[in-house]
Design an enzyme around this catalytic site. Structure first.
Site, PDB file in Angstrom:
ATOM      1  N   CYS A  29      51.902  30.345   7.766  1.00 19.58           N
ATOM      2  CA  CYS A  29      51.245  29.411   6.881  1.00 19.58           C
ATOM      3  C   CYS A  29      49.581  30.216   7.129  1.00 19.58           C
ATOM      4  CB  CYS A  29      50.717  28.260   7.280  1.00 19.58           C
ATOM      5  SG  CYS A  29      51.025  28.308   9.017  1.00 19.58           S
ATOM      6  N   HIS A  71      49.777  24.115  12.248  1.00 15.97           N
ATOM      7  CA  HIS A  71      50.165  25.029  10.626  1.00 15.97           C
ATOM      8  C   HIS A  71      48.553  25.132  10.541  1.00 15.97           C
ATOM      9  CE1 HIS A  71      51.592  25.109   6.746  1.00 15.97           C
ATOM     10  NE2 HIS A  71      49.860  24.168   6.391  1.00 15.97           N
TER      11      HIS A  71
END
Length: 452
Positions: free
Chosen positions: A168, A308
């Site tokens: 990510c 994330h």
């Protein structure tokens, strides 16, 4: 812990008293873990982002919804863009073989979206924005982004959806620069090779910075332990799908030749909302190992939430040539301090002479889109600048002004993100992506006209 998780172990399990004793007896690094705590506490205590990501994102994957990103509207064109990214990555010759990009590219959402009907705009944003991340960043008593009223409309940031695996960070950086995901792993390969071939400079800067942090917590590691930890970070960079850590962001700022600003949550929380520990990613990562003249001053903006990373991008077309109104005070330590007359950018004589009008400034007027990024948090504290040496501690504002185009907006220090016109392939991709929305919008307008 990694072996336990790989074998299918329970991610929500708690530590026993014997396991806490084992950790205490085998680690020289003092950590705060106790019986009854979870694997998340271990990951936070030992600074292991890979484990933290693996544990936190298990439940997050189940809530992901189907999205249609620009790169999915024309897969062949998106692959051509990735090929262009690979082609513009070059390895520096000389005594420090670090990769760097040769093309200046920053991604912004097309201004045309602003002219769509409300229904069409909602469809566009639902296709690309990660609304769970957006709500987490904007909500609560201490919002992370879009909290400053002067910029909330003119420079609103949107968190783009990307893959939830360990890629990510790389995905979000390519989205923020070229509008595509790092599916060909070009950034990961450049990162891994740069940390391996150019490890001497990265290692010295990383060790010095980590040593300062360790000293503040009253523990120390020997040279063997430092090297072992650095080798672990090198391995993570080369392993597909492995979650990345702060050193990797610092290295990627050098590869992309520009500062990276991470706006992140301060505390990692359980799914019940209980704070579990500090998240350390928020802050500014400067490419300090290059000469400043070799780098672009327009930064990349990223978000960090619960293991994330997401790209933060603005909508083009807000600015009409003038910067926001300014006051004569700047926030320092949470207090407004008189700061002379209003000044947009002390390092830019054209901007200062123009009383804040950026249209007359050749350094800013060539940009297709201008966005203003706060360099302070919601409490008006300056964002931390990571990987500083002892001699640089206390020089944060000077470094920010050296590496970024800094302005003062109503007393708040901000950085100017000046996005150039997108590369031709990116422009084509955006045009293809918006095609279906245009047709739907035209059809809706025709229907409304008939009904009237």
């Amino acid at each position: 812990v990694e072996a336990y998780l790989a074998a299918g172990g329970d991610r929500s399990r708690q530590l026993s008293g014997d396991e806490v004793l084992l950790l205490s007896s085998t680690q020289s690094k003092l950590v705060n873990v106790a019986a009854g705590q979870t694997l998340v506490h271990i990951a936070l205590s030992y600074g292991r982002a890979a484990i933290l990501t693996s544990v936190l994102l298990q439940a997050a994957d189940s809530r992901r919804v189907r999205k249609r990103l620009p790169s999915q509207s024309n897969i062949e064109l998106a692959d051509d863009i990735r090929d262009e990214v690979t082609g513009c990555l070059q390895k520096h010759k000389g005594d420090w073989p670090c990769y760097f990009v040769t093309t200046n590219s920053l991604f912004a959402l097309p201004a045309e979206i602003r002219d769509f009907s409300k229904h069409a705009r909602e469809r566009v944003f639902n296709d690309i924005v990660d609304w769970d991340v957006q709500r987490e960043l904007e909500g609560g008593e201490s919002p992370v982004i879009n909290w400053f009223p002067e910029l909330a409309v003119t420079s609103r940031l949107f968190a783009l959806w990307n893959r939830t695996q360990g890629d990510c960070l790389l995905d979000s950086l390519l989205q923020a620069t070229w509008g595509v995901l790092d599916r060909q792993a070009s950034l990961r390969r450049a990162l891994a090779e740069s940390l391996m071939d150019g490890q001497l400079r990265f290692y010295e800067r990383w060790r010095d910075s980590e040593s300062l942090s360790a000293s503040s917590m009253e523990f120390a590691l020997d040279e063997y332990q430092w090297q072992a930890d650095f080798e672990r970070l090198q391995l993570l960079a080369s392993k597909s799908g492995a979650a990345l850590e702060q050193l990797h962001i610092f290295a990627l700022a050098h590869i992309l030749r520009r500062p990276i600003i991470v706006y992140g949550i301060k505390y990692v929380k359980s799914f019940r909302g209980e704070p579990l520990g500090l998240a350390r990613f928020q802050g500014v990562y400067l490419p300090l190992l290059w000469e400043a003249s070799f780098c672009w001053k327009s930064p990349i903006a990223l978000a960090y939430t619960r293991g994330h990373f997401s790209a933060l991008v603005a909508l083009s077309g807000h600015w009409q040539g003038s910067a926001p109104s300014r006051s004569n005070k700047v926030w320092r330590g949470g207090q407004a301090v008189p700061h002379g007359r209003p000044r947009p950018d002390p390092s830019c004589t054209t901007c200062v002479g123009g009383a804040g009008r950026v249209a007359s400034c050749p350094r800013h007027s060539s940009a297709a889109n201008l966005c203003w990024l706060p360099l302070v948090d919601h409490d008006f504290k300056t964002l931390p600048v990571h990987f500083l040496t002892m001699s640089e501690i206390g020089q944060e504002e000077h470094l920010l002004r050296k590496w970024l185009d800094c302005h003062v907006v109503n007393g708040v220090l901000v950085a100017c993100q000046a996005a150039p016109s997108p590369p031709s392939l990116v422009g084509q991709l955006l045009d293809d992506w918006l095609h279906d929305f245009r047709k739907a919008d035209d059809s809706s307008a025709t229907t409304e006209a008939i009904e009237v």
